[in-house]
Design a protein around this motif. Sequence first.
Motif, mmCIF file in Angstrom:
data_model
loop_
_atom_site.group_PDB
_atom_site.id
_atom_site.type_symbol
_atom_site.label_atom_id
_atom_site.label_comp_id
_atom_site.label_asym_id
_atom_site.label_seq_id
_atom_site.Cartn_x
_atom_site.Cartn_y
_atom_site.Cartn_z
ATOM 1 N N ASN A 214 -43.503 -4.732 -12.150
ATOM 2 C CA ASN A 214 -43.482 -5.342 -10.818
ATOM 3 C C ASN A 214 -44.185 -4.478 -9.768
ATOM 4 O O ASN A 214 -44.863 -5.003 -8.888
ATOM 5 C CB ASN A 214 -42.046 -5.625 -10.381
ATOM 6 N N SER A 215 -44.020 -3.174 -9.829
ATOM 7 C CA SER A 215 -44.663 -2.313 -8.833
ATOM 8 C C SER A 215 -44.778 -0.893 -9.357
ATOM 9 O O SER A 215 -43.980 -0.448 -10.189
ATOM 10 C CB SER A 215 -43.882 -2.315 -7.510
ATOM 11 N N ILE A 216 -45.802 -0.200 -8.854
ATOM 12 C CA ILE A 216 -45.998 1.233 -9.095
ATOM 13 C C ILE A 216 -46.105 1.870 -7.716
ATOM 14 O O ILE A 216 -46.971 1.495 -6.921
ATOM 15 C CB ILE A 216 -47.260 1.483 -9.918
ATOM 16 N N SER A 217 -45.228 2.803 -7.403
ATOM 17 C CA SER A 217 -45.132 3.294 -6.029
ATOM 18 C C SER A 217 -44.933 4.796 -5.994
ATOM 19 O O SER A 217 -44.697 5.451 -7.020
ATOM 20 C CB SER A 217 -43.974 2.603 -5.301
ATOM 21 N N VAL A 218 -45.054 5.329 -4.771
ATOM 22 C CA VAL A 218 -44.793 6.745 -4.484
ATOM 23 C C VAL A 218 -43.854 6.788 -3.283
ATOM 24 O O VAL A 218 -44.013 5.980 -2.352
ATOM 25 C CB VAL A 218 -46.108 7.490 -4.167
ATOM 26 N N PRO A 219 -42.845 7.666 -3.249
ATOM 27 C CA PRO A 219 -41.958 7.750 -2.078
ATOM 28 C C PRO A 219 -42.750 7.945 -0.795
ATOM 29 O O PRO A 219 -43.675 8.763 -0.738
ATOM 30 C CB PRO A 219 -41.074 8.970 -2.395
ATOM 31 N N SER A 220 -42.399 7.194 0.242
ATOM 32 C CA SER A 220 -43.155 7.230 1.498
ATOM 33 C C SER A 220 -43.066 8.568 2.211
ATOM 34 O O SER A 220 -43.915 8.865 3.061
ATOM 35 C CB SER A 220 -42.656 6.117 2.432
ATOM 36 N N ASP A 221 -42.075 9.392 1.900
ATOM 37 C CA ASP A 221 -41.943 10.684 2.564
ATOM 38 C C ASP A 221 -42.560 11.826 1.756
ATOM 39 O O ASP A 221 -42.408 12.997 2.112
ATOM 40 C CB ASP A 221 -40.472 10.995 2.839
ATOM 41 N N ASP A 222 -43.268 11.514 0.679
ATOM 42 C CA ASP A 222 -43.906 12.558 -0.119
ATOM 43 C C ASP A 222 -45.059 13.173 0.674
ATOM 44 O O ASP A 222 -45.899 12.444 1.230
ATOM 45 C CB ASP A 222 -44.434 11.964 -1.433
ATOM 46 N N PRO A 223 -45.155 14.511 0.756
ATOM 47 C CA PRO A 223 -46.216 15.155 1.555
ATOM 48 C C PRO A 223 -47.622 14.772 1.114
ATOM 49 O O PRO A 223 -48.512 14.574 1.941
ATOM 50 C CB PRO A 223 -45.945 16.650 1.344
ATOM 51 N N GLY A 224 -47.844 14.686 -0.200
ATOM 52 C CA GLY A 224 -49.167 14.312 -0.680
ATOM 53 C C GLY A 224 -49.553 12.907 -0.265
ATOM 54 O O GLY A 224 -50.696 12.652 0.144
ATOM 55 N N TYR A 225 -48.597 11.987 -0.343
ATOM 56 C CA TYR A 225 -48.874 10.609 0.057
ATOM 57 C C TYR A 225 -49.146 10.531 1.556
ATOM 58 O O TYR A 225 -50.032 9.788 1.994
ATOM 59 C CB TYR A 225 -47.680 9.735 -0.313
ATOM 60 N N ILE A 226 -48.396 11.277 2.352
ATOM 61 C CA ILE A 226 -48.609 11.287 3.802
ATOM 62 C C ILE A 226 -50.004 11.818 4.131
ATOM 63 O O ILE A 226 -50.687 11.290 5.015
ATOM 64 C CB ILE A 226 -47.519 12.135 4.492
ATOM 65 N N LYS A 227 -50.452 12.847 3.420
ATOM 66 C CA LYS A 227 -51.778 13.421 3.667
ATOM 67 C C LYS A 227 -52.872 12.388 3.384
ATOM 68 O O LYS A 227 -53.820 12.221 4.164
ATOM 69 C CB LYS A 227 -51.962 14.657 2.801
ATOM 70 N N ILE A 228 -52.746 11.667 2.277
ATOM 71 C CA ILE A 228 -53.739 10.638 1.942
ATOM 72 C C ILE A 228 -53.705 9.511 2.960
ATOM 73 O O ILE A 228 -54.750 9.025 3.422
ATOM 74 C CB ILE A 228 -53.468 10.095 0.526
#
Length: 375
Positions: A214-228
């Motif tokens: 159904n979905s592939i996700s990353v936690p919204s508070d992850d530093p790497g995701y925030i940087k991207i």
Amino acid sequence: MAIGLDIVKIIKYEGDNNELVWKHPAEDFNTGSQLIVHESQEAILFKNGHALDLFGPGRHTLSTENIPLLRRITSIPTNGESPFHCEVYYINKVDIMDVYWGTAQPIPIQDPVYNIILPVRANGQFAMHVADSRKLLTKLVGTTTNLTKDKASELFKGILLTRVQNLLSDMMAVRQISFLMINSYLNEISDSIKSQVAPLYDEYGMEIVNFFVNSISVPSDDPGYIKIRNALASAKEKELSAKGTRAEMDILGYSYQEKRTFDVLDKAASNEGAGAGILVASMGMGMGVNVGGMIGGAMAGAMSNTMQGQLQQNNPAPVEEAAGEAECPSCGTRLPGRAKFCFNCGLKLGGDICPGCGKPIIAGAKFCLECGRQL
């Protein structure tokens, strides 16, 4: 289900779909007992750990005549009712649609585009049903009294999540698919996982009907995701700003390159001294042949007349000296020396004449576009 004091006469099971396998609590029956199997069920008789006959939907009378395998392990006569000991298992054959799965722990995978390790999670659901009742009972259920949907999911959880982790790592690391694009491959990932886990379920008598990620996700508070996310937002803002400027130039009727040229020249003209002319001349060399020519022509006059311009600012030449014809700086049309606007293209002029070269001055300009003199 009707149970007598000692011997069961009617054998049946009416439960919900969460039960895949259910063992009847009674084990002593008569040869005339009625075994009722519903449309979505199968029933298997066990004796001393051996699976006997398999019964499909309908009403079945338990007797040595219609149960060949039972005749081998009982010495009871064929006429009359005689008790015998046996175990009856009911198997639910319906499709179990709402089997949910998910990665309990995030999977650390390096994004191939941004080179940042992201904690990737995945979840989904699938449907399954019992395909081989004998195989399921002998290889998975054993001597337990029941097998629920949740218990079956837990038994296969480790196998399933291992396949999910391997496939996601392959998609991102080997096939170089970024996390930001991975959700566009959900159908391909779902089909691939199904093809890998289906043989494992089949080994225990189960069949995967369908499988969905159904979905592939990353936690919204992850530093790497925030940087991207911040980098993409900044790039998008710059792109929209550039598109807006170009649209404005198209409406006004001149190119974005010309707009940048005018901005640079205007900014340089607002600076005092010859250093400004040197700065703009050097910038003009890097802005392309056309722009460089425009800036070079203007700045050449500015550099050569720097000292003269400074003197003439205090003692400007009379306007009468520039009387006569002039040329429109936009379209080149010959104009009277004191023209307020171009008769051909409508360019508004300042009403004044450049004291250096005698050409009309654009309204509000801080320098002459012809000779580059500061105004």
